[in-house]
Design a protein around this motif. Sequence first.
Motif, PDB file in Angstrom:
ATOM      1  N   MET A  89      -2.127  -9.404  -2.096  1.00 21.07           N
ATOM      2  CA  MET A  89      -1.292  -8.845  -3.149  1.00 21.07           C
ATOM      3  C   MET A  89      -2.012  -7.719  -3.885  1.00 21.07           C
ATOM      4  O   MET A  89      -1.435  -6.676  -4.188  1.00 21.07           O
ATOM      5  N   LYS A  90      -3.280  -7.909  -4.153  1.00 17.36           N
ATOM      6  CA  LYS A  90      -4.047  -6.889  -4.871  1.00 17.36           C
ATOM      7  C   LYS A  90      -4.239  -5.629  -4.031  1.00 17.36           C
ATOM      8  O   LYS A  90      -4.158  -4.499  -4.543  1.00 17.36           O
ATOM      9  N   GLY A  91      -4.489  -5.814  -2.740  1.00 17.91           N
ATOM     10  CA  GLY A  91      -4.813  -4.669  -1.879  1.00 17.91           C
ATOM     11  C   GLY A  91      -3.620  -3.988  -1.244  1.00 17.91           C
ATOM     12  O   GLY A  91      -3.776  -2.947  -0.599  1.00 17.91           O
ATOM     13  N   GLY A  92      -2.414  -4.546  -1.414  1.00 12.77           N
ATOM     14  CA  GLY A  92      -1.222  -3.967  -0.797  1.00 12.77           C
ATOM     15  C   GLY A  92      -0.975  -4.570   0.571  1.00 12.77           C
ATOM     16  O   GLY A  92      -1.873  -4.642   1.412  1.00 12.77           O
ATOM     17  N   LEU A  93       0.247  -5.014   0.808  1.00 13.57           N
ATOM     18  CA  LEU A  93       0.531  -5.790   2.015  1.00 13.57           C
ATOM     19  C   LEU A  93       0.344  -5.022   3.322  1.00 13.57           C
ATOM     20  O   LEU A  93      -0.334  -5.530   4.229  1.00 13.57           O
ATOM     21  N   PRO A  94       0.897  -3.813   3.499  1.00 18.27           N
ATOM     22  CA  PRO A  94       0.665  -3.144   4.786  1.00 18.27           C
ATOM     23  C   PRO A  94      -0.820  -2.910   5.063  1.00 18.27           C
ATOM     24  O   PRO A  94      -1.294  -3.102   6.182  1.00 18.27           O
ATOM     25  N   THR A  95      -1.553  -2.520   4.032  1.00 17.82           N
ATOM     26  CA  THR A  95      -2.982  -2.220   4.197  1.00 17.82           C
ATOM     27  C   THR A  95      -3.782  -3.455   4.562  1.00 17.82           C
ATOM     28  O   THR A  95      -4.566  -3.459   5.526  1.00 17.82           O
ATOM     29  N   THR A  96      -3.602  -4.535   3.819  1.00 17.61           N
ATOM     30  CA  THR A  96      -4.423  -5.727   4.026  1.00 17.61           C
ATOM     31  C   THR A  96      -3.991  -6.522   5.245  1.00 17.61           C
ATOM     32  O   THR A  96      -4.837  -7.048   5.975  1.00 17.61           O
ATOM     33  N   ILE A  97      -2.703  -6.612   5.487  1.00 19.14           N
ATOM     34  CA  ILE A  97      -2.235  -7.378   6.651  1.00 19.14           C
ATOM     35  C   ILE A  97      -2.648  -6.699   7.947  1.00 19.14           C
ATOM     36  O   ILE A  97      -3.116  -7.341   8.896  1.00 19.14           O
ATOM     37  N   LYS A  98      -2.520  -5.380   8.008  1.00 18.22           N
ATOM     38  CA  LYS A  98      -2.932  -4.682   9.224  1.00 18.22           C
ATOM     39  C   LYS A  98      -4.442  -4.787   9.444  1.00 18.22           C
ATOM     40  O   LYS A  98      -4.907  -4.942  10.578  1.00 18.22           O
ATOM     41  N   ALA A  99      -5.208  -4.748   8.358  1.00 17.44           N
ATOM     42  CA  ALA A  99      -6.662  -4.921   8.487  1.00 17.44           C
ATOM     43  C   ALA A  99      -6.987  -6.324   8.977  1.00 17.44           C
ATOM     44  O   ALA A  99      -7.850  -6.506   9.854  1.00 17.44           O
ATOM     45  N   GLY A 100      -6.308  -7.318   8.417  1.00 20.51           N
ATOM     46  CA  GLY A 100      -6.552  -8.700   8.834  1.00 20.51           C
ATOM     47  C   GLY A 100      -6.180  -8.938  10.282  1.00 20.51           C
ATOM     48  O   GLY A 100      -6.896  -9.642  11.013  1.00 20.51           O
ATOM     49  N   LEU A 101      -5.071  -8.370  10.717  1.00 25.87           N
ATOM     50  CA  LEU A 101      -4.690  -8.514  12.127  1.00 25.87           C
ATOM     51  C   LEU A 101      -5.754  -7.913  13.037  1.00 25.87           C
ATOM     52  O   LEU A 101      -6.104  -8.490  14.073  1.00 25.87           O
ATOM     53  N   LEU A 148      -7.742  -0.171   4.946  1.00 28.60           N
ATOM     54  CA  LEU A 148      -8.711  -0.893   4.136  1.00 28.60           C
ATOM     55  C   LEU A 148     -10.127  -0.402   4.444  1.00 28.60           C
ATOM     56  O   LEU A 148     -10.484  -0.190   5.607  1.00 28.60           O
ATOM     57  N   GLY A 149     -10.934  -0.234   3.404  1.00 32.86           N
ATOM     58  CA  GLY A 149     -12.299   0.247   3.583  1.00 32.86           C
ATOM     59  C   GLY A 149     -13.250  -0.837   4.052  1.00 32.86           C
ATOM     60  O   GLY A 149     -12.885  -2.013   4.189  1.00 32.86           O
ATOM     61  N   GLU A 150     -14.502  -0.449   4.278  1.00 34.95           N
ATOM     62  CA  GLU A 150     -15.505  -1.377   4.823  1.00 34.95           C
ATOM     63  C   GLU A 150     -15.729  -2.575   3.905  1.00 34.95           C
ATOM     64  O   GLU A 150     -15.786  -3.722   4.362  1.00 34.95           O
ATOM     65  N   LYS A 151     -15.849  -2.327   2.619  1.00 34.96           N
ATOM     66  CA  LYS A 151     -16.071  -3.418   1.672  1.00 34.96           C
ATOM     67  C   LYS A 151     -14.893  -4.390   1.685  1.00 34.96           C
ATOM     68  O   LYS A 151     -15.076  -5.615   1.694  1.00 34.96           O
ATOM     69  N   GLY A 152     -13.688  -3.850   1.696  1.00 31.58           N
ATOM     70  CA  GLY A 152     -12.507  -4.693   1.733  1.00 31.58           C
ATOM     71  C   GLY A 152     -12.416  -5.501   3.011  1.00 31.58           C
ATOM     72  O   GLY A 152     -12.036  -6.686   2.994  1.00 31.58           O
ATOM     73  N   ASN A 153     -12.771  -4.883   4.138  1.00 32.41           N
ATOM     74  CA  ASN A 153     -12.757  -5.597   5.408  1.00 32.41           C
ATOM     75  C   ASN A 153     -13.751  -6.755   5.401  1.00 32.41           C
ATOM     76  O   ASN A 153     -13.460  -7.843   5.903  1.00 32.41           O
ATOM     77  N   LEU A 158      -8.927  -7.604  12.393  1.00 28.47           N
ATOM     78  CA  LEU A 158     -10.085  -8.502  12.371  1.00 28.47           C
ATOM     79  C   LEU A 158      -9.871  -9.707  13.284  1.00 28.47           C
ATOM     80  O   LEU A 158     -10.830 -10.277  13.805  1.00 28.47           O
ATOM     81  N   GLN A 159      -8.608 -10.076  13.482  1.00 29.72           N
ATOM     82  CA  GLN A 159      -8.285 -11.214  14.342  1.00 29.72           C
ATOM     83  C   GLN A 159      -7.983 -10.794  15.781  1.00 29.72           C
ATOM     84  O   GLN A 159      -7.585 -11.615  16.599  1.00 29.72           O
ATOM     85  N   GLY A 160      -8.188  -9.518  16.083  1.00 28.73           N
ATOM     86  CA  GLY A 160      -8.040  -9.058  17.459  1.00 28.73           C
ATOM     87  C   GLY A 160      -6.664  -8.549  17.830  1.00 28.73           C
ATOM     88  O   GLY A 160      -6.373  -8.349  19.013  1.00 28.73           O
ATOM     89  N   PHE A 161      -5.798  -8.321  16.829  1.00 26.01           N
ATOM     90  CA  PHE A 161      -4.460  -7.800  17.101  1.00 26.01           C
ATOM     91  C   PHE A 161      -4.357  -6.409  16.485  1.00 26.01           C
ATOM     92  O   PHE A 161      -4.495  -6.255  15.275  1.00 26.01           O
ATOM     93  N   ASP A 162      -4.088  -5.413  17.302  1.00 22.53           N
ATOM     94  CA  ASP A 162      -4.055  -4.028  16.819  1.00 22.53           C
ATOM     95  C   ASP A 162      -2.644  -3.637  16.415  1.00 22.53           C
ATOM     96  O   ASP A 162      -1.766  -3.459  17.259  1.00 22.53           O
ATOM     97  N   ALA A 163      -2.422  -3.505  15.113  1.00 20.12           N
ATOM     98  CA  ALA A 163      -1.131  -3.031  14.594  1.00 20.12           C
ATOM     99  C   ALA A 163      -1.262  -1.634  14.017  1.00 20.12           C
ATOM    100  O   ALA A 163      -0.380  -1.162  13.301  1.00 20.12           O
TER     101      ALA A 163
END
Length: 293
Positions: free
Chosen positions: A249-261, A278-283, A263-268
């Motif tokens: 919620m803080k980082g914005g849904l498109p930004t954080t969800i795509k970064a999380g995907l 999302l930047g390096e610190k956020g990742n 990190l989990q091996g799914f490229d969106a």
Amino acid sequence: MKPLFHGIIAYPVTPFAEHDGSVDLAQLTKLIDKLINDGVHAIAPLGSTGESAYLSDEEWDAVTSASISAVDKRVPIIVGISDLTTKNAIRRAKYAEQAGADAVMVLPVSYWKLSEEEIIRHYSSIGAALSIPIMLYNNPATSGIDLSPELIVRISKAVSNVTMVKESTGDIQRMHRLNQLSNGSLPFYNGSNTLALAALSAGATGWCTATPNLNAALPLALYNAISTGDLAAARQHFFKQLPLLQFIMKGGLPTTIKAGLRLQGFDAGIPRAPLLPLGEKGNDELQTILNGI
């Protein structure tokens, strides 16, 4: 009987191709398959998570058709509709209905401040063009319009196919008031992730969330615990996922969800400009959170 839409309603991101930023429909299909296989109760493309506001009409149509095809009637699908003009909102809503959507979720957006009568006319015009249900969506943080519970209930009485409400202000009192004003006849859905425990405990019919893109098990466990009256388990499941809910919620849904995907091996892909990835610190922070759940 349960309403057509109940439980965990998952909002997929709209994947973009790495090489040219175009909509990646193949990855979208894979993501929807993943969400359904993980057990979500419904799919809701083209909300804020799906970057609907950043798509051309041609792209929007393509994502709508691809999403409905990918779902293939395995679960209900509700397509997000938002546009500055009533004319194009109707066009999109009719396109979604003809493509096979079970319902549409309508978020009014404004440049000029809209009066209550203008908002009612907007919903009435869309409703008159459709034969499928409409979920009224209140999210002033993105739309610039805050619909009071009194106005929402007024709209639901004026427009027969406005049969449900997604409330995203983060104010639990709004949900209490909706229930009170409608005598419990207007189903409401939680759209504020960090309010999930309180909203479901207050009788929300479902939770509209992007969280299942990264972890479907915990939202489903929370909903199931509430459904069976196990409040202790519900609290446990909620607080385990709370750091993730707060982060996205803080980082914005498109930004954080795509970064999380990713990190989990799914490229969106990455969000569409002017949104930044999302930047390096956020990742690093997100990876730590994901490792903890």
